[in-house]
Each structure stands twice: as structure tokens, then as C-alpha cells.
Design an enzyme around this catalytic site. Structure first.
Site, PDB file in Angstrom:
ATOM      1  N   LYS A   1     -21.300  -8.703  13.612  1.00 39.45           N
ATOM      2  CA  LYS A   1     -22.329  -9.512  14.049  1.00 39.45           C
ATOM      3  C   LYS A   1     -23.199  -8.744  14.991  1.00 39.45           C
ATOM      4  O   LYS A   1     -24.008  -9.723  15.889  1.00 39.45           O
ATOM      5  CB  LYS A   1     -21.813 -10.942  14.713  1.00 39.45           C
ATOM      6  CG  LYS A   1     -21.117 -11.674  13.514  1.00 39.45           C
ATOM      7  CD  LYS A   1     -21.013 -13.228  13.822  1.00 39.45           C
ATOM      8  CE  LYS A   1     -20.692 -13.814  12.696  1.00 39.45           C
ATOM      9  NZ  LYS A   1     -20.536 -15.353  13.003  1.00 39.45           N
TER      10      LYS A   1
ATOM     11  N   ASP B   1     -11.675 -15.610  14.925  1.00 38.16           N
ATOM     12  CA  ASP B   1     -13.301 -15.813  14.480  1.00 38.16           C
ATOM     13  C   ASP B   1     -14.117 -14.496  14.404  1.00 38.16           C
ATOM     14  O   ASP B   1     -15.394 -14.449  14.705  1.00 38.16           O
ATOM     15  CB  ASP B   1     -13.918 -16.829  14.990  1.00 38.16           C
ATOM     16  CG  ASP B   1     -12.968 -18.100  14.728  1.00 38.16           C
ATOM     17  OD1 ASP B   1     -12.630 -18.537  13.560  1.00 38.16           O
ATOM     18  OD2 ASP B   1     -12.707 -18.884  15.776  1.00 38.16           O
TER      19      ASP B   1
ATOM     20  N   LYS C   1     -14.048  -9.970   6.510  1.00 41.99           N
ATOM     21  CA  LYS C   1     -14.995  -8.952   6.049  1.00 41.99           C
ATOM     22  C   LYS C   1     -14.388  -7.567   5.916  1.00 41.99           C
ATOM     23  O   LYS C   1     -14.647  -6.745   5.187  1.00 41.99           O
ATOM     24  CB  LYS C   1     -16.264  -9.119   6.940  1.00 41.99           C
ATOM     25  CG  LYS C   1     -17.375  -7.824   6.648  1.00 41.99           C
ATOM     26  CD  LYS C   1     -18.722  -7.936   7.192  1.00 41.99           C
ATOM     27  CE  LYS C   1     -19.639  -6.893   6.854  1.00 41.99           C
ATOM     28  NZ  LYS C   1     -20.987  -7.120   7.346  1.00 41.99           N
TER      29      LYS C   1
ATOM     30  N   HIS D   1     -10.635 -17.178   6.752  1.00 39.83           N
ATOM     31  CA  HIS D   1     -11.569 -16.119   6.795  1.00 39.83           C
ATOM     32  C   HIS D   1     -12.612 -16.307   5.905  1.00 39.83           C
ATOM     33  O   HIS D   1     -12.503 -17.245   4.694  1.00 39.83           O
ATOM     34  CB  HIS D   1     -10.419 -14.825   6.177  1.00 39.83           C
ATOM     35  CG  HIS D   1      -9.460 -14.540   7.076  1.00 39.83           C
ATOM     36  ND1 HIS D   1      -9.586 -14.507   8.243  1.00 39.83           N
ATOM     37  CD2 HIS D   1      -8.253 -13.722   6.850  1.00 39.83           C
ATOM     38  CE1 HIS D   1      -8.488 -13.807   8.699  1.00 39.83           C
ATOM     39  NE2 HIS D   1      -7.707 -13.444   7.947  1.00 39.83           N
TER      40      HIS D   1
ATOM     41  N   ARG E   1     -17.879 -23.531  17.899  1.00 40.51           N
ATOM     42  CA  ARG E   1     -17.267 -22.606  18.414  1.00 40.51           C
ATOM     43  C   ARG E   1     -17.983 -22.381  19.976  1.00 40.51           C
ATOM     44  O   ARG E   1     -19.323 -22.565  19.924  1.00 40.51           O
ATOM     45  CB  ARG E   1     -17.274 -21.015  17.974  1.00 40.51           C
ATOM     46  CG  ARG E   1     -16.299 -21.021  16.606  1.00 40.51           C
ATOM     47  CD  ARG E   1     -16.568 -19.785  16.065  1.00 40.51           C
ATOM     48  NE  ARG E   1     -15.993 -19.746  14.613  1.00 40.51           N
ATOM     49  CZ  ARG E   1     -16.395 -19.240  13.321  1.00 40.51           C
ATOM     50  NH1 ARG E   1     -17.362 -18.532  13.608  1.00 40.51           N
ATOM     51  NH2 ARG E   1     -15.538 -19.349  12.487  1.00 40.51           N
TER      52      ARG E   1
ATOM     53  N   ASP F   1     -26.043  -7.959  14.304  1.00 47.13           N
ATOM     54  CA  ASP F   1     -27.568  -8.425  13.950  1.00 47.13           C
ATOM     55  C   ASP F   1     -27.856  -9.554  14.546  1.00 47.13           C
ATOM     56  O   ASP F   1     -28.923  -9.924  14.627  1.00 47.13           O
ATOM     57  CB  ASP F   1     -27.500  -8.642  12.553  1.00 47.13           C
ATOM     58  CG  ASP F   1     -26.365  -9.657  12.120  1.00 47.13           C
ATOM     59  OD1 ASP F   1     -25.014  -9.096  12.162  1.00 47.13           O
ATOM     60  OD2 ASP F   1     -26.617 -10.693  11.450  1.00 47.13           O
TER      61      ASP F   1
ATOM     62  N   VAL G   1     -14.319 -22.020  10.276  1.00 51.32           N
ATOM     63  CA  VAL G   1     -13.861 -22.182   8.833  1.00 51.32           C
ATOM     64  C   VAL G   1     -13.077 -23.158   8.539  1.00 51.32           C
ATOM     65  O   VAL G   1     -13.049 -23.843   7.340  1.00 51.32           O
ATOM     66  CB  VAL G   1     -13.650 -20.863   8.295  1.00 51.32           C
ATOM     67  CG1 VAL G   1     -13.394 -20.970   6.680  1.00 51.32           C
ATOM     68  CG2 VAL G   1     -14.438 -19.845   8.551  1.00 51.32           C
ATOM     69  N   THR G   2     -11.875 -23.405   9.334  1.00 53.13           N
ATOM     70  CA  THR G   2     -10.878 -24.310   8.906  1.00 53.13           C
ATOM     71  C   THR G   2     -11.160 -25.752   9.468  1.00 53.13           C
ATOM     72  O   THR G   2     -11.000 -26.628   8.728  1.00 53.13           O
ATOM     73  CB  THR G   2      -9.375 -23.766   9.354  1.00 53.13           C
ATOM     74  OG1 THR G   2      -9.299 -22.552   8.908  1.00 53.13           O
ATOM     75  CG2 THR G   2      -8.372 -24.800   9.433  1.00 53.13           C
TER      76      THR G   2
ATOM     77  N   GLN H   1      -6.125 -15.418  13.586  1.00 54.83           N
ATOM     78  CA  GLN H   1      -6.436 -15.712  14.933  1.00 54.83           C
ATOM     79  C   GLN H   1      -6.769 -14.263  15.560  1.00 54.83           C
ATOM     80  O   GLN H   1      -7.457 -13.428  15.115  1.00 54.83           O
ATOM     81  CB  GLN H   1      -5.462 -16.361  15.531  1.00 54.83           C
ATOM     82  CG  GLN H   1      -5.319 -17.676  14.987  1.00 54.83           C
ATOM     83  CD  GLN H   1      -3.856 -18.044  14.144  1.00 54.83           C
ATOM     84  OE1 GLN H   1      -3.161 -17.282  14.042  1.00 54.83           O
ATOM     85  NE2 GLN H   1      -3.907 -19.327  13.798  1.00 54.83           N
TER      86      GLN H   1
ATOM     87  N   GLY I   1     -14.262 -26.833  10.972  1.00 53.44           N
ATOM     88  CA  GLY I   1     -15.629 -26.969  11.228  1.00 53.44           C
ATOM     89  C   GLY I   1     -16.017 -27.191  12.603  1.00 53.44           C
ATOM     90  O   GLY I   1     -17.403 -27.669  12.919  1.00 53.44           O
TER      91      GLY I   1
END
Length: 432
Positions: free
Chosen positions: A331, A13, A18, A41, A305, A333, A299-300, A224, A302
């Protein structure tokens, strides 16, 4: 021209989609080399469109790129067809997707065994996605698996599935008290599904090596992350394949001497899904902030994390076992508006300080993070496109992570969009 490996340097993750999307327009091939639909992804296009991919390589969103599901992947035919339809319904051209004839097929009995095993394990469960990935890889190693090419011969397919179900039905019925599966139904369902992908089956090993000899560039995309690798990860809380760079050669059929660069994807903090040790995990308002601001939901699956501060011990370990040449830090930001940002620079185990990954899992479970406090920044950095556009404290944070991790931070993500990226060094141009 080179083959470049793109790997997750933490527990998955990290934002690999990206990175693949950013490079995809400058490579001719994108290859998924391991895993299955147990990973996801997320790619956000400049138009604002958001795509969640689970099995198909991220390069499918870039026109002109040939995408390959390699021999190291386990393929759920139903998921593959659903994902193809979802892309095609949104106007994405999927005609350049190929599937290795030697990839293994994930079948209903794999999913059934995965789910009942997790329930049976109770509190001792690993925390799998329940997608059947582990049982499918078990069959591959036990040499009773079904390969993609088997759908091209009904007689061979029927014989193999009948042989596999002799054992699987014993497990389902006698151990887990579940209904037996009918081999005929499994075969017929699979052959019907195969009509939707048989034209994509190819000798991808030959095609990829021919492409490299012709001067084309191949991007090998792992799913992964390093710490989920079955050999190098936090075993047994791992996946059933090798997401590390070594798995790229095995899972694609490209020789290791063809690989000229390894791009590690690092999140500016740390997350993981499922059970297992996580030394920098946060249980306070900081963990809540990272989860909410970073949108940290799988993503897979739900699933939410688990979140923690950046762990330089993990990053150094990833550099070592993958031979990472460059990092893509994502990330950054998310950390804006924090007064200070702690970074784990080592562990304390039974009173002793260590700076590298513990040799045993029992030590890792007892590891207490040693933090270095770095000053935070308040500015919104999502519009930064050059390194010097970042606030000084954000630049200092990146440079300190680079020093601790042991490889150059070549790209920095400052938002989910493809264009929200700072390129400090052109990864492709810097290679032979």
C-alpha cells in the site's frame, strides 16, 4: 527445497493475501498454520476478480498448488463449507485442499460463549470478532477440544462432545442465563457437515515433510499479525494463537530447521482493529485520508480499522521476534499526494526516549510517538513495476523504512492487483 514463512509484521491486515498470491505460482504447497475465520485475506487476480478468504489458504486461487489447513488452525465446519461453495460457484478448483486430522473444530458452543462473554465484559472487552476462536483454543489447551479426525468415529465424537457440554452448559445457563445446548443435536449437525469435508482429512505433517524431502517448496501462511500474537503481542489485546514465525513450525508439523526464510508483510502506514494500544493512531484528517484511500475496513468483520503513521519501533520488534529476512511493503500507493509523511522512530515515555518496544503494556499505553518527517510525493505510482520507476521521494521513503526496520524490503505493493508489485529481490531465488 525450503519452507518459507509469511507473517504479518504489524497488527494484521497488512496484505498477506496478496503476497501469498504473488508467490503461489512458484510454490507447490501453501499452508495456513494458525487462527481461524477471525481473519481475512483479500486477493485481486489479474482479471480484476476479487476474492475474500477467511479460512482457506490464499494458494487455492493458484492452479496446481496443494493447500493445507494445518493442525494449528481452528476450523468452523459451517464457515469452511460456505467458503468452499463460494469458491466452487465462481469456478475455483478446490480439489487440492487438505485438512490436518489434528486441527481443532470450532463448534456452536464456542461461538455462544465468545459472544456472551464479550457482552458481559462491557467496557473491559477485548474486542474479539465473536467467532468463537478464543473459546476453541481454550478447549484445546484444556484438552477437552474436538479434533477434525474425531468426525471419523461417531462413538468417540459423541463421548467428547457430551463431556465438553457438561461444563459448557453450566457456564451458559448458570453464569450467562442462556439456554443449554443439546449434545445430540451438536453431534448430528457436525456429522452432517463432515460429509462435505471428510475426504479432505489427512496426515498433513507426513505429507508436508515428504514434499520437502522431494525438493518441493512450502509456503507457510500466517493470519493476523505479530502484535496480535498471544505471547509476543500487545497482551491482552491479542488473538489466541501464535501468528509469529515460531508458530509456523508448531502449527504445521514442519521442523524449524526446514524454514529458510521469513517474509514479513508491512503496510506503508499502520492499522489495527479492535481495542488496545496504538501509539501512532491518528484522529484527524490524515487518519480519515488513510482510512478512505486505503479502504481500511476489515475483510472478516467489516469494522473500520484504526489508522496511523508507520511505526518503526513495531517493525524492528517484528524483525527481532520473527527473525525476518525480507519485507514485503504494501500500500505504498496510498501515501501518494501527501506533502509530508511522518514516520515514528521512537517513543517518549514519562519524558524519556526509548527506541525499542516497551517491556510493559502500561508503558506502551503511555508511549508518545517521536516522528521523523519525510517528504511526500504527488505522482501516481500504481503503474510502477521497477524500483527506479518510483519518484525519488518514494524511493527514499522505502529505503528509510528498510533502514529503520532492519531487513531488506524485497517487494513493494503499489496497488491491489497481483501485477501491481515491484520486486527488488526474488525471495525464492535468493534462498537455497
Amino acid at each position: 527445497m525450503p519452507a518459507i514463512v509469511l507473517i504479518g509484521a504489524q497488527w494484521g491486515d497488512e496484505g498477506k493475501g496478496k503476497a501469498t498470491d504473488l508467490l503461489g505460482g512458484r510454490v507447490q504447497w501453501v499452508v495456513r498454520y494458525q487462527g481461524g475465520n477471525n481473519a481475512g485475506h483479500t486477493v485481486v487476480l489479474p482479471t480484476g476478480e476479487n476474492f475474500a478468504l477467511h479460512l482457506i489458504p490464499s494458494g487455492v486461487l493458484t492452479p496446481g498448488v496443494t493447500n493445507v489447513i494445518g493442525n494449528g488452525v481452528v476450523v468452523d465446519p459451517g464457515v469452511l463449507l460456505d467458503e468452499l461453495k463460494g469458491l466452487e460457484d465462481r469456478g475455483v478448483d478446490t480439489s487440492r485442499l487438505l485438512i490436518s486430522a489434528d486441527a481443532h473444530l470450532l463448534l456452536p458452543y464456542h461461538v455462544a460463549i465468545d459472544k456472551v462473554t464479550e457482552r458481559y465484559m462491557g467496557n473491559k472487552k477485548i474486542g474479539t470478532t465473536g467467532r468463537g476462536i478464543g473459546p476453541c483454543y481454550q478447549d484445546k489447551i484444556a484438552r477437552i477440544g474436538i479434533r477434525v479426525a474425531d468426525v471419523l468415529d461417531r462413538e468417540v465424537l459423541t463421548h467428547k462432545i457430551e463431556a465438553a457440554l457438561e461444563l459448557k452448559n453450566q457456564i451458559l445457563v448458570k453464569i450467562y442465563n442462556r439456554k443449554a445446548l443439546d449434545p445430540h443435536q451438536v453431534v448430528e449437525c457436525l456429522l452432517e457437515q463432515a460429509e462435505g469435508f471428510r475426504h479432505r482429512i489427512a496426515d498433513t505433517r507426513l505429507l508436508l515433510n515428504t514434499a520437502l524431502e522431494a525438493g518441493e517448496t512450502v509456503l507457510l501462511e500466517g493470519s493476523q499479525g505479530t502484535l496480535l500474537d498471544v505471547d509476543h503481542g500487545t497482551y491482552p489485546y491479542v488473538t489466541s494463537s501464535n501468528p509469529t514465525a515460531g508458530g509456523a513450525a508448531v502449527g504445521s508439523g514442519i521442523g524449524p530447521t526446514r524454514i529458510t526464510a521469513v517474509l514479513g508483510i508491512l503496510k506503508a502506514y499502520t492499522t489495527r482493529v479492535g481495542s488496545g494500544p496504538f501509539p501512532t493512531e491518528l484522529f484527524d484528517e490524515n487518519g480519515e485520508y488513510l482510512s478512505k484511500t486505503g479502504g481500511e475496513f476489515g475483510v472478516t468483520t467489516g469494522r473500520r480499522r484504526r489508522c496511523g503513521w508507520f511505526d518503526a519501533v513495531v517493525a524492528r520488534y517484528a524483525t527481532r521476534v520473527n527473525g525476518i529476512t525480507d519485507f514485503f511493503l504494501t500500500k505504498l500507493d496510498v501515501l501518494s499526494s501527501l506533502e509530508t509523511v511522518p514516520v515514528c522512530v521512537g517513543y517518549r515515555i514519562d519524558g524519556a526516549r526509548i527506541n525499542e518496544m516497551p517491556m510493559t503494556q502500561s508503558d506502551l499505553h503511555r508511549a508518545e510517538p517521536i516522528y521523523e518527517e519525510l517528504p511526500g510525493w504527488w505522482e501516481d505510482i500504481s503503474a510502477a513495476r521497477e524500483f527506479d520507476d518510483l519518484p525519488a521521494k518514494a524511493r527514499d521513503y522505502v529505503l528509510r523504512l528498510e533502514e529503520l526496520a532492519g531487513a531488506h524490503v524485497s517487494c513493494i505493493g503499489v496497488g491491489p492487483g497481483r501485477e501491481q508489485t515491484i520486486v527488488r529481490r526474488d525471495i525464492l531465488a535468493a534462498r537455497p
